[in-house]
Write a protein that holds these residues in place. Structure first.
Motif, PDB file in Angstrom:
ATOM      1  N   LEU A 275       0.813  -1.211   0.000  1.00  0.00           N
ATOM      2  CA  LEU A 275       0.000   0.000   0.000  1.00  0.00           C
ATOM      3  C   LEU A 275       0.854   1.271   0.000  1.00  0.00           C
ATOM      4  N   ASN A 276       0.245   2.368  -0.414  1.00  0.00           N
ATOM      5  CA  ASN A 276       0.931   3.658  -0.335  1.00  0.00           C
ATOM      6  C   ASN A 276       0.981   4.135   1.116  1.00  0.00           C
ATOM      7  N   THR A 277       1.773   5.158   1.370  1.00  0.00           N
ATOM      8  CA  THR A 277       2.009   5.589   2.744  1.00  0.00           C
ATOM      9  C   THR A 277       0.826   6.330   3.358  1.00  0.00           C
ATOM     10  N   ASP A 278      -0.183   6.679   2.566  1.00  0.00           N
ATOM     11  CA  ASP A 278      -1.407   7.244   3.130  1.00  0.00           C
ATOM     12  C   ASP A 278      -2.315   6.149   3.678  1.00  0.00           C
ATOM     13  N   SER A 279      -2.108   4.912   3.189  1.00  0.00           N
ATOM     14  CA  SER A 279      -2.994   3.800   3.553  1.00  0.00           C
ATOM     15  C   SER A 279      -2.413   2.900   4.624  1.00  0.00           C
TER      16      SER A 279
ATOM     17  N   THR B   3       4.520   1.019   7.354  1.00  0.00           N
ATOM     18  CA  THR B   3       5.245  -0.223   7.616  1.00  0.00           C
ATOM     19  C   THR B   3       6.726   0.090   7.840  1.00  0.00           C
ATOM     20  N   ASN B   4       7.498  -0.980   8.127  1.00  0.00           N
ATOM     21  CA  ASN B   4       8.930  -0.785   8.337  1.00  0.00           C
ATOM     22  C   ASN B   4       9.740  -1.168   7.104  1.00  0.00           C
ATOM     23  N   TRP B   5       9.085  -1.246   5.943  1.00  0.00           N
ATOM     24  CA  TRP B   5       9.753  -1.541   4.675  1.00  0.00           C
ATOM     25  C   TRP B   5       9.341  -0.495   3.651  1.00  0.00           C
ATOM     26  N   ASP B   6      10.093  -0.389   2.553  1.00  0.00           N
ATOM     27  CA  ASP B   6       9.670   0.528   1.506  1.00  0.00           C
ATOM     28  C   ASP B   6       8.342   0.037   0.936  1.00  0.00           C
ATOM     29  N   GLN B   7       7.518   0.976   0.507  1.00  0.00           N
ATOM     30  CA  GLN B   7       6.136   0.658   0.180  1.00  0.00           C
ATOM     31  C   GLN B   7       5.801   0.912  -1.285  1.00  0.00           C
ATOM     32  N   GLY B   8       4.692   0.298  -1.694  1.00  0.00           N
ATOM     33  CA  GLY B   8       4.206   0.430  -3.053  1.00  0.00           C
ATOM     34  C   GLY B   8       3.273   1.612  -3.217  1.00  0.00           C
TER      35      GLY B   8
END
Length: 253
Positions: A178-182, A185-190
């Motif tokens: 998920l994107n960072t608005d959704s 997490t502790n990993w890079d996000q989609g």
């Protein structure tokens, strides 16, 4: 019949997410275990299997942060019929483990393909294109990608599913897709939105024989209390939405 909801508590994060304050949920306390963070040693694996033994792969399982995504292997080890795996993840989790014979959050999909005799195919949804290109060619016939750049229309998934899904499916969701608005997490996000994830999950749950589903991708503790509470709030909302979606669709089947 209400679907079984199991919460695997490794980091205490779920104790702060209000959506889980339900006496009907089953909690598996893992907070006392060593050898579980990112890598799972043999002693910890045995302990986890013992604690998970009373529970079925059917239902919804919350499995804490992405550091524990390898727990999906233990849930699917309980399946004794041919099945496919649908994995929503920004990472394919198909790296060779850095330590021989030790399961990790980055290698568990590869390990499943190498060892699970019932697993027919893995469908990875939302992985970064650069990581997809790094997957060894020897797995290409059993691993299919619905890449981040393809996440556009529900009809595209229906076509993809019709071509590649022939067996019951087990679904695994890492919120780093998920994107960072959704999600936080502790990993890079989609780049996937929560609404788009719910739409795709709805299509799968309505059209496929879904055995069960697990969800990971919780945030990790922060030195900044404000940021930590914000992250917990965002992740709790996402989990609540996914829980409500699953219960609604599972009850309607």
């Amino acid at each position: 019949m209400k679907p079984e909801i199991v919460v695997m508590n490794f980091t205490h994060v779920y104790e702060q997410e209000r959506f889980l304050s339900n006496s009907h949920f089953r909690w598996i306390d893992c907070t006392d275990l060593n050898g579980t963070d990112c890598y799972c040693d043999a002693e910890a694996a045995d302990a986890l299997r013992r604690r998970m033994k009373p529970y079925s792969p059917h239902g919804l399982h919350f499995i804490d942060s992405g550091n524990y995504h390898y727990v999906s292997k233990f849930w699917t080890d309980k399946i004794i019929e041919p099945f496919s795996m649908v994995v929503f993840d920004h990472h394919p989790d198909m790296q060779p483990s850095l330590f021989d014979e030790m399961l990790s959050c980055g290698s568990w999909v590869k390990t499943m393909l190498d060892t699970n005799k019932f697993l027919r195919k893995v469908l990875i949804v939302g992985a970064a294109d650069r990581l997809i290109r790094a997957v060894p060619d020897e797995y290409r016939d059993r691993v299919k990608f619905y890449g981040e750049s393809s996440l556009e229309h529900a009809e595209a998934w229906r076509k993809f599913s019709a071509e590649h899904v022939d067996e019951p499916v087990y679904i695994s969701v890492d919120k780093d897709v998920l994107n960072t608005d959704s999600a936080v997490t502790n990993w890079d996000q989609g780049s996937l939105s929560l609404v788009s994830l719910e739409s795709l999950l709805s299509i799968i749950l309505r059209n496929e024989n879904a055995i069960g589903i697990d969800v990971c991708g919780e945030c990790t503790p922060s030195l900044d209390l404000f940021d930590e509470q914000r992250s917990i709030s965002i992740d709790g909302k996402a989990n609540h939405e996914l829980l409500s979606l699953y219960c609604r669709l599972a009850s309607a089947r």
